[in-house]
Design an enzyme around this catalytic site. Sequence first.
Site, PDB file in Angstrom:
ATOM      1  N   HIS A  99       0.847  -1.184   0.000  1.00  0.00           N
ATOM      2  CA  HIS A  99       0.000   0.000   0.000  1.00  0.00           C
ATOM      3  C   HIS A  99       0.883   1.235   0.000  1.00  0.00           C
ATOM      4  O   HIS A  99       1.963   1.252   0.599  1.00  0.00           O
ATOM      5  CB  HIS A  99      -0.932   0.025   1.218  1.00  0.00           C
ATOM      6  CG  HIS A  99      -0.257  -0.271   2.512  1.00  0.00           C
ATOM      7  ND1 HIS A  99       0.055  -1.547   2.908  1.00  0.00           N
ATOM      8  CD2 HIS A  99       0.195   0.548   3.505  1.00  0.00           C
ATOM      9  CE1 HIS A  99       0.658  -1.507   4.082  1.00  0.00           C
ATOM     10  NE2 HIS A  99       0.761  -0.248   4.469  1.00  0.00           N
ATOM     11  N   MET A 100       0.399   2.248  -0.661  1.00  0.00           N
ATOM     12  CA  MET A 100       1.072   3.536  -0.666  1.00  0.00           C
ATOM     13  C   MET A 100       0.302   4.475   0.249  1.00  0.00           C
ATOM     14  O   MET A 100      -0.907   4.645   0.102  1.00  0.00           O
ATOM     15  CB  MET A 100       1.120   4.085  -2.093  1.00  0.00           C
ATOM     16  CG  MET A 100       1.851   5.394  -2.219  1.00  0.00           C
ATOM     17  SD  MET A 100       2.068   5.851  -3.948  1.00  0.00           S
ATOM     18  CE  MET A 100       3.438   4.803  -4.418  1.00  0.00           C
ATOM     19  N   HIS A 101       1.000   5.061   1.226  1.00  0.00           N
ATOM     20  CA  HIS A 101       0.405   6.089   2.077  1.00  0.00           C
ATOM     21  C   HIS A 101       0.497   7.414   1.329  1.00  0.00           C
ATOM     22  O   HIS A 101       1.603   7.825   0.940  1.00  0.00           O
ATOM     23  CB  HIS A 101       1.189   6.248   3.385  1.00  0.00           C
ATOM     24  CG  HIS A 101       1.197   5.043   4.278  1.00  0.00           C
ATOM     25  ND1 HIS A 101       0.389   4.943   5.385  1.00  0.00           N
ATOM     26  CD2 HIS A 101       1.931   3.905   4.241  1.00  0.00           C
ATOM     27  CE1 HIS A 101       0.635   3.791   6.004  1.00  0.00           C
ATOM     28  NE2 HIS A 101       1.563   3.140   5.328  1.00  0.00           N
TER      29      HIS A 101
HETATM   30  P1  AMP Z   1       1.790   0.043   7.408  1.00  0.00           P
HETATM   31  O1  AMP Z   1       2.194   0.222   8.844  1.00  0.00           O
HETATM   32  O2  AMP Z   1       2.648   0.782   6.416  1.00  0.00           O
HETATM   33  O3  AMP Z   1       1.647  -1.430   7.053  1.00  0.00           O
HETATM   34  O4  AMP Z   1       0.381   0.723   7.245  1.00  0.00           O
HETATM   35  C1  AMP Z   1      -0.810   0.105   7.608  1.00  0.00           C
HETATM   36  C2  AMP Z   1      -1.823   1.195   7.776  1.00  0.00           C
HETATM   37  O5  AMP Z   1      -3.116   0.614   7.749  1.00  0.00           O
HETATM   38  C3  AMP Z   1      -1.714   1.974   9.088  1.00  0.00           C
HETATM   39  O6  AMP Z   1      -1.486   3.355   8.816  1.00  0.00           O
HETATM   40  C4  AMP Z   1      -3.063   1.730   9.766  1.00  0.00           C
HETATM   41  O7  AMP Z   1      -3.546   2.861  10.453  1.00  0.00           O
HETATM   42  C5  AMP Z   1      -3.956   1.363   8.596  1.00  0.00           C
HETATM   43  N1  AMP Z   1      -5.116   0.535   8.888  1.00  0.00           N
HETATM   44  C6  AMP Z   1      -5.174  -0.553   9.687  1.00  0.00           C
HETATM   45  N2  AMP Z   1      -6.409  -1.076   9.676  1.00  0.00           N
HETATM   46  C7  AMP Z   1      -7.154  -0.293   8.849  1.00  0.00           C
HETATM   47  C8  AMP Z   1      -8.523  -0.299   8.432  1.00  0.00           C
HETATM   48  N3  AMP Z   1      -9.382  -1.241   8.851  1.00  0.00           N
HETATM   49  N4  AMP Z   1      -8.948   0.673   7.586  1.00  0.00           N
HETATM   50  C9  AMP Z   1      -8.079   1.624   7.173  1.00  0.00           C
HETATM   51  N5  AMP Z   1      -6.778   1.679   7.516  1.00  0.00           N
HETATM   52  C10 AMP Z   1      -6.328   0.743   8.348  1.00  0.00           C
END
Ligand code: AMP
Length: 113
Positions: A99-101
Amino acid sequence: MDCLFCKIIDREIPGDIVYEDDQVLAFNDINPQAPTHILIVPKQHIATLNDIKEDDLALVGRLQYTAAKLASKQGFAEDGYRVVMNCNEQGGQTVYHIHMHLMGGRRFTWPAG
Ligand code: AMP
Ligand code: ZN
């Protein structure tokens, strides 16, 4: 597959979806780190950046292209924004579907903490 983001893509759990096409889904991060914090994910399950194959290059480019389009739509493309992709434990990855933030609406510092 027991993957949170695949479940959001398949509508098994709700997501606050802001964009969708045949290859990509984008939804608001549940724990935003900026006024706008959107996650852009491929519909195809790819666990980490290390698992990208040559056949996936157009798809990965589409994540970046979508981020830029959404930044423009959100109104901060010209001011600037940040995109981040985390890989594996030391990179801070917690969901193992790439995923891209996309974060915008505030100033970011560099180097990141
Ligand atoms: P990463 O730490 O780069 O793997 O990012 C995962 C992201 O997913 C984090 O910023 C979380 O806040 C987000 N996240 C976790 N569960 C959900 C959800 N159900 N809906 C939207 N975002 C989520
Ligand atoms: Zn997945």
